[in-house]
Enzyme design. Structure first.
Site, PDB file in Angstrom:
ATOM      1  NE  ARG A 195      -4.145  -1.676   0.285  1.00  0.00           N
ATOM      2  CZ  ARG A 195      -4.215  -2.966  -0.063  1.00  0.00           C
ATOM      3  NH1 ARG A 195      -3.198  -3.539  -0.693  1.00  0.00           N
ATOM      4  NH2 ARG A 195      -5.294  -3.674   0.194  1.00  0.00           N
ATOM      5  CB  SER A 246      -8.699  -0.879   4.368  1.00  0.00           C
ATOM      6  OG  SER A 246      -9.215  -2.096   3.908  1.00  0.00           O
ATOM      7  CD  GLU A 316      -5.344   0.994   2.506  1.00  0.00           C
ATOM      8  OE1 GLU A 316      -5.256  -0.063   3.152  1.00  0.00           O
ATOM      9  OE2 GLU A 316      -5.945   1.077   1.422  1.00  0.00           O
TER      10      GLU A 316
END
Ligand code: EPU
Length: 327
Positions: A195, A246, A316
């Protein structure tokens, strides 16, 4: 200062933070004329439907247009944010002191004759839609992405992923614009990890204009079957509604959703923001949630997970805008 709103020192986006000084719009108005919208609520442009006003906003309709706008902003030395789907950001209630550029550069070209077959697309193309188009052409490789919200550019910067796939596994080239021109970067140069990429780790004067992704020949039926399998799984485990996807990255060897769940926090609500009763790592806006509502859920989840498991959850989602002070 509201201490519960204090940002995490590790978030690179805080390098963007500056005093909440008045913003001079006159140069921008002279350069962009009627294209320039002012005082625009960011809730309209984010998937969580949260966020205070940006001083100014421009919509880019092609990659050339995006490049032209950015060159202007760089010359003027104006603070800016480029947003695609606004699906991986939380904009503060105080909004953004600068210019938001909404990337609607959406051209897509499939090339089945190259080895491997590939797709080139402008960075504002909807990534999930791109994956579904690949499926209908019998081109495999992006099945994991069919349900991903947001744009290709955001996916390239954040190394979007799901079901074992990620952008790092598909990218051939990204066309990167910077103040001195543009270059095609091969995947290695993006320095991908889970990520993240060099573009995310070192925010600066660089913007993704387009990207080329590798695919494989298959059949529409076979690709669609995989897409359906993933979609079904997603519907079972991930909630619908306005969210940012998320909220936290998964810590090594574990899952943020599991940890938040094990703290008994699913269903917890602050204002109109709620930790999803279905998945602990999804925070839902049920209507008029503020960024402060969402942020207090973030703080709660982080502190309880740290206390119970000794794990520090890393966001995130990127926090944008001003979170400290009182004005
Ligand atoms: N779990 C719980 N309770 C919960 C939620 C999850 O116990 O409330 C457990 C699940 O049972 C499972 C584990 O935690 O054992 C992992 O959960 P899940 O399979 O739902 O996947 P995830 O790790 O939460 C990741 C990505 C998603 C991606 C899915 C599917 C991250 C942070 N998230 O979720 O990506 O769609 O896998 O591959 O890596 C995103 O990045 O925005 C995103 C949605």
């Amino acid at each position: 200062m509201e201490s519960w709103l204090r940002p995490y020192p590790t978030q690179p986006v805080w390098m963007n933070m500056m005093p909440d000084s008045p913003f001079d719009l006159s140069h921008l108005q002279a350069a962009f004329g009627e294209r320039l919208q002012t005082n625009v609520p960011m809730a309209r442009y984010t998937s969580a439907r949260v966020g205070g006003p940006a001083d100014a906003l421009l919509v880019a309709n092609t990659a050339n247009d995006l490049a032209g706008i950015l060159q202007h902003l760089w010359q003027m030395n104006v603070r800016y944010w480029v947003l695609g789907g606004g699906s991986n950001v939380l904009v503060s209630d105080k909004g953004l002191r600068g210019v938001v550029v909404i990337n609607r550069a959406r051209q897509v070209r499939f090339n089945g004759a190259t080895t491997p077959p590939s797709v080139w697309a402008e960075s504002g193309a909807n990534f999930g839609a791109l994956a579904r188009q690949a499926a209908s052409r019998g081109l495999s490789g992006l099945e994991w992405a069919a349900g991903i919200p947001g744009t290709l550019g955001g996916a390239v910067v954040g190394n979007a992923g799901a079901f074992g796939g990620d952008i790092a596994g598909n990218l051939l080239l990204a066309e990167i614009l910077h103040p001195n021109g543009h270059e095609n970067w091969p995947v290695e140069r993006l320095d991908y990890a889970y990520r993240t990429s060099i573009l995310k780790r070192q925010p600066g004067q660089r913007v993704v204009l387009s990207a080329t992704l590798a695919l494989q020949h298959s059949t529409p039926e076979a690709v669609q079957a995989r897409v359906n399998e993933f979609t079904e799984q997603r519907h079972k485990t991930q909630p619908p509604g306005a969210s940012m996807g998320s909220m936290f990255k998964n810590p090594p060897g574990d899952a943020a959703g599991r940890l938040i769940d094990a703290c008994g926090l699913k269903g917890t609500q602050v204002g109109a923001a709620q930790i999803s009763p279905l998945h602990g790592n999804f925070f839902i806006n049920h209507g008029q949630a503020t960024a402060a509502d969402v942020y207090s859920l973030i703080s709660l989840a982080r502190s309880q997970v740290a206390e119970k498991f000794g794990v520090t959850l890393e966001l995130e989602v990127e926090l944008l805008g001003l979170w400290e002070g009182s004005n």
